[in-house]
Design an enzyme around this catalytic site. Structure first.
Site, short mmCIF file in Angstrom:
data_model
loop_
_atom_site.label_atom_id
_atom_site.label_comp_id
_atom_site.label_asym_id
_atom_site.label_seq_id
_atom_site.Cartn_x
_atom_site.Cartn_y
_atom_site.Cartn_z
N ARG A 55 2.55 -4.89 -4.24
CA ARG A 55 3.78 -4.82 -3.66
C ARG A 55 4.27 -3.77 -2.95
O ARG A 55 4.98 -2.88 -3.43
CB ARG A 55 4.89 -5.29 -4.54
CG ARG A 55 4.61 -7.03 -5.15
CD ARG A 55 5.60 -7.09 -6.34
NE ARG A 55 5.52 -8.60 -6.77
CZ ARG A 55 6.01 -8.95 -7.78
NH1 ARG A 55 7.12 -8.33 -8.36
NH2 ARG A 55 5.81 -10.15 -8.45
N ASP A 57 5.95 -0.53 -1.17
CA ASP A 57 7.37 -0.45 -0.75
C ASP A 57 7.58 -0.35 0.62
O ASP A 57 6.60 -0.09 1.50
CB ASP A 57 7.66 0.85 -1.58
CG ASP A 57 7.74 0.82 -3.18
OD1 ASP A 57 8.01 -0.43 -3.57
OD2 ASP A 57 7.18 1.78 -3.82
N ARG A 203 2.72 8.44 -5.09
CA ARG A 203 3.87 9.27 -4.45
C ARG A 203 4.53 10.36 -5.35
O ARG A 203 4.45 11.51 -4.94
CB ARG A 203 4.96 8.25 -3.82
CG ARG A 203 4.44 7.36 -2.69
CD ARG A 203 5.51 6.42 -2.41
NE ARG A 203 6.61 6.89 -2.09
CZ ARG A 203 7.82 6.34 -1.80
NH1 ARG A 203 7.84 5.03 -2.31
NH2 ARG A 203 8.98 6.68 -1.34
#
Length: 258
Positions: A55, A57, A203
């Site tokens: 999924r 972002d 990230r």
């Protein structure tokens, strides 16, 4: 959905700039899944519900996202990419389609993933890459960045790089390869491959590694942050625009093409 006759899998590429991630959203917010399900419903002649390997972002891109869906639609699988791509916007593309076994799940059958994170070393802002790389305007110590990235290879608890809000799961993951490459035009690309990733893990790693490259965090301090298993000690999350879902692994499955 699983009562339907066919389980079709797709490999996708998309530019995530315009979308609120992959996962379906309530209108007027639009995600990649909203757009793709609408087009697939038109092509297959019935509602379609996708399952995805990841999924991604808002603002995150994909070279090799994988999805699957069940359908009674009769379109030959070889014709599906062309039919769907003719209706999709140009920032989403079906790269491949195949008939999968009924037990195949893009999400649950996955055995690993690879991500790429792009950094561009700039002297002035580059308007043409701003949506596709994290632009850094100070010199980076690439050797120091590589040193701390090597510490992350192996099986570890990655809680220090796990954002709140993700699905409950063990923070222990295995990263078997991490590589930081220098490319033309001042760009760096960091490749990470592992058996799974926590919410915002890539990230959060990259933001902390960049702070090492900027001289704001020492190698010893990075080691302490990693060992502390405390997200509050690591750096703020890196921009989404630099992240790409590169590839999804399905080791041992004969119904997934290379």
């Amino acid at each position: 959905m699983k009562a339907r006759a066919r389980n079709i899998a797709l490999r996708l590429s998309y530019d995530g700039t315009r979308y609120h991630g992959f996962q379906r959203q309530s209108l007027p917010v639009v995600a990649v899944q909203n757009v793709l399900e609408k087009v697939l419903a038109e092509v297959c002649g019935e509602p379609v519900e996708l399952a995805a390997a990841g999924r991604t972002d808002t603002g995150v891109h994909a070279y090799g996202q994988v999805v699957n869906f069940f359908t009674d639609g009769r379109i030959p699988v070889a014709q599906l990419p062309r039919a769907v791509n003719g209706l999709l916007p140009p920032d989403i593309a079906v790269m491949a389609a195949w008939e999968a076994g009924r037990d195949f799940s893009a999400r649950h059958s996955s055995t690993g993933k690879a991500y790429l994170y792009r950094i561009e070393r700039c002297t002035v802002p580059n308007p043409f890459t701003r949506n596709y790389a994290w632009q850094i305007f100070r010199p980076l110590d690439v050797a120091a960045m590589r040193t701390v990235l090597r510490l992350l290879v192996g099986t570890h608890d990655y809680s220090s790089f796990r954002a709140a809000g993700g699905a409950p799961m063990s923070p222990v993951r295995t990263l078997d390869e991490i590589r930081l490459d220098e490319e033309e035009g001042g760009q760096l690309s960091c490749y990470m491959h592992g058996n799974g990733f926590l919410y915002h893990m890539v990230r959060n790693i990259m933001s902390t590694v960049v702070h090492v490259g900027l001289g704001r965090i020492s190698t010893d301090r990075f080691t302490e942050i990693f060992a502390a298993h405390d997200r509050r000690l690591a750096s703020p999350t890196a921009p989404a625009c630099g992240l790409y879902l590169l590839h999804v692994d399905y080791a041992g499955r004969t119904d997934v093409p290379d």
